[in-house]
Design a protein around this motif. Structure first.
Motif, short mmCIF file in Angstrom:
data_model
loop_
_atom_site.label_atom_id
_atom_site.label_comp_id
_atom_site.label_asym_id
_atom_site.label_seq_id
_atom_site.Cartn_x
_atom_site.Cartn_y
_atom_site.Cartn_z
N VAL A 262 7.95 -8.11 -0.91
CA VAL A 262 8.18 -6.76 -1.43
C VAL A 262 7.76 -5.72 -0.39
N ALA A 263 6.56 -5.92 0.17
CA ALA A 263 6.04 -4.97 1.16
C ALA A 263 6.97 -4.89 2.37
N GLN A 264 7.58 -6.03 2.71
CA GLN A 264 8.43 -6.09 3.90
C GLN A 264 9.79 -5.43 3.68
N VAL A 265 10.39 -5.60 2.50
CA VAL A 265 11.80 -5.16 2.38
C VAL A 265 12.12 -4.14 1.30
N CYS A 266 11.23 -3.89 0.34
CA CYS A 266 11.66 -3.09 -0.81
C CYS A 266 11.23 -1.63 -0.70
N ASP A 267 12.17 -0.71 -0.91
CA ASP A 267 11.86 0.72 -0.93
C ASP A 267 11.14 1.07 -2.23
N ARG A 268 11.68 0.57 -3.33
CA ARG A 268 11.05 0.78 -4.64
C ARG A 268 10.83 -0.58 -5.27
N THR A 269 9.88 -0.64 -6.19
CA THR A 269 9.58 -1.91 -6.82
C THR A 269 9.34 -1.71 -8.31
N THR A 270 9.87 -2.66 -9.08
CA THR A 270 9.61 -2.68 -10.52
C THR A 270 8.92 -3.99 -10.85
N LEU A 271 7.81 -3.87 -11.56
CA LEU A 271 7.04 -5.04 -11.92
C LEU A 271 7.28 -5.39 -13.38
N LEU A 272 7.70 -6.62 -13.62
CA LEU A 272 8.02 -7.07 -14.97
C LEU A 272 6.97 -8.03 -15.48
N PHE A 273 6.69 -7.93 -16.76
CA PHE A 273 5.87 -8.96 -17.42
C PHE A 273 6.52 -9.22 -18.77
N ALA A 274 6.82 -10.47 -19.05
CA ALA A 274 7.45 -10.85 -20.32
C ALA A 274 8.64 -9.95 -20.65
N GLY A 275 9.47 -9.69 -19.66
CA GLY A 275 10.70 -8.92 -19.89
C GLY A 275 10.49 -7.44 -20.08
N LYS A 276 9.28 -6.96 -19.79
CA LYS A 276 9.00 -5.53 -19.97
C LYS A 276 8.56 -4.94 -18.63
N VAL A 277 9.00 -3.71 -18.35
CA VAL A 277 8.57 -3.04 -17.12
C VAL A 277 7.14 -2.56 -17.30
N PHE A 278 6.26 -3.07 -16.45
CA PHE A 278 4.87 -2.62 -16.51
C PHE A 278 4.59 -1.50 -15.53
N GLU A 279 5.32 -1.51 -14.43
CA GLU A 279 5.08 -0.47 -13.44
C GLU A 279 6.29 -0.36 -12.53
N THR A 280 6.61 0.86 -12.12
CA THR A 280 7.74 1.04 -11.20
C THR A 280 7.48 2.24 -10.32
N GLY A 281 7.97 2.20 -9.09
CA GLY A 281 7.78 3.33 -8.19
C GLY A 281 8.07 2.94 -6.76
N PRO A 282 7.91 3.92 -5.86
CA PRO A 282 8.06 3.59 -4.43
C PRO A 282 7.07 2.47 -4.07
N THR A 283 7.53 1.50 -3.29
CA THR A 283 6.71 0.32 -3.01
C THR A 283 5.37 0.69 -2.38
N ALA A 284 5.39 1.63 -1.44
CA ALA A 284 4.15 2.01 -0.76
C ALA A 284 3.12 2.53 -1.77
N ASP A 285 3.58 3.38 -2.71
CA ASP A 285 2.67 3.93 -3.74
C ASP A 285 2.16 2.83 -4.65
N LEU A 286 3.11 1.98 -5.07
CA LEU A 286 2.75 0.92 -6.02
C LEU A 286 1.71 -0.03 -5.42
N LEU A 287 1.85 -0.31 -4.13
CA LEU A 287 0.89 -1.22 -3.50
C LEU A 287 -0.43 -0.50 -3.19
N ALA A 288 -0.34 0.77 -2.83
CA ALA A 288 -1.56 1.50 -2.45
C ALA A 288 -2.32 2.01 -3.67
N ARG A 289 -1.57 2.44 -4.71
CA ARG A 289 -2.22 3.03 -5.88
C ARG A 289 -1.65 2.46 -7.17
N PRO A 290 -1.87 1.16 -7.40
CA PRO A 290 -1.33 0.55 -8.62
C PRO A 290 -2.01 1.14 -9.85
#
Ligand SMILES: Nc1ncnc2c1ncn2[C@@H]1O[C@H](COP(=O)(O)OP(=O)(O)OP(=O)(O)O)[C@@H](O)[C@H]1O
Ligand SMILES: [Mg+2]
Length: 292
Positions: free
Chosen positions: A216-244
């Protein structure tokens, strides 16, 4: 420009047991953007890709939501028109190149069939286009590859073939479902870089399915994190990794202290966090129940 893909409030359930498989999923992919879809096995990543491509198994039923492709609501189209729009607009790069390629056919027709059928190219033109794409995916010995059978190629070469085949039709959207999981780390990095370059050059939107935060860190501009078919978090990858924000995201990152680490897969998330996530899902289901 309208988003290349806009999924809004998509829900689906398994008809075997009535259990929700997707829970109110929304996500948007802009042209030229790589959107990562991350989550543990069974989170629903492939189901989202299949819902877009309209290839869900009969045992999964969509119960709500809309999927817009390049601004067009797929659900509002006739079956024939929807198939046509999907064929013109979306390509899939599957996880396992060996099962995706026909073992009994040489590579050339497998890459050029679509070009000949849908783009009306003659045999020589389609072959030239395939060779041009092979140059873009940095294929060594392209002429030999065209004449080969899948089993005669390495895993990295087969995945390059599938990437070339996906981009051959000039799709607006590529769905890459764990495209490099079957490859070793060095080849994986090369293939990811090639995919990234190709996608940028062509301005293609990509849904990139993976369970690997390093990828994800290598290729994704934005990232959506799923758990049990539900979006738990979404945003620009850099933000999501730096400030989850979500504890699950934090736990995943803590379990992978270096997102660029060379290890495969996710380390385990603490049981307490998983329990909290399950509680959140149960609360969501209860809330939905009251609305039905
Ligand atoms: N053919 C099917 N019929 C009914 N339910 C299914 C079917 N395939 C998968 N499911 C359900 O859908 C859920 C999501 O599956 P999906 O394949 O989308 O997960 P995934 O995130 O792609 O996992 P993986 O990382 O293992 O590929 C599973 O937990 C399972 O309960
Ligand atoms: Mg999957």
């Amino acid at each position: 420009m309208s988003p290349v893909l806009e999924i809004a409030n998509l829900s689906a359930l398994s008809i075997r047991d009535g259990a929700p498989v997707l829970r109110d999923v929304s996500l948007t992919v802009q042209p030229g953007e790589v959107h990562g879809l991350v989550g543990e096995s069974g989170a629903g990543k492939s189901t989202i890709g299949k819902a877009v491509l309209d290839i869900l198994p009969g045992t999964i039923r969509v119960t709500g939501g809309t999927i817009r492709l390049a601004g067009e609501d797929l659900g509002a189209l006739s079956e024939t028109r929807r198939r046509q729009r999907l064929a013109e607009t979306v390509a899939l790069i599957p996880q396992d190149p060996l099962t995706a390629l026909n073992p009994a056919r040489r590579i050339e027709p497998q890459v050029t069939d679509g070009l000949r059928r849908h783009k009306g190219l003659g045999r020589a033109e389609a072959r030239d286009r395939a060779l041009a794409l092979f140059a873009e995916v940095q294929m060594r010995d392209p002429e030999r590859v065209l004449a080969s059978y899948p089993h005669e190629l390495s895993g990295g070469m087969r995945q390059r073939v599938l990437i070339a085949a996906a981009f051959a039709m000039e799709p607006r959207l590529v769905i890459a479902d764990e495209p490099t999981t079957a490859l070793d780390v060095t080849v994986q990095r090369q293939v990811l870089r090639i995919l990234r370059d190709l996608q940028r050059r062509h301005g293609t939107g990509v849904v990139f399915v993976t369970h690997d935060l390093g990828v994800v860190a290598q290729v994704c501009d934005r990232t959506t994190l799923l758990f049990a078919g539900k979006v738990f978090e979404t945003g620009p990858t850099a933000d999501l990794l730096a400030r989850p924000v979500h504890p699950y995201t934090r736990a995943l990152i803590a379990a992978n202290p270096r997102p660029d680490a060379e290890e495969e897969g996710l380390a385990p998330v603490p049981a307490g966090v998983i329990q909290q996530c399950r509680g959140e899902i149960a609360a969501f289901d209860r809330e939905q129940g009251t609305h039905v």
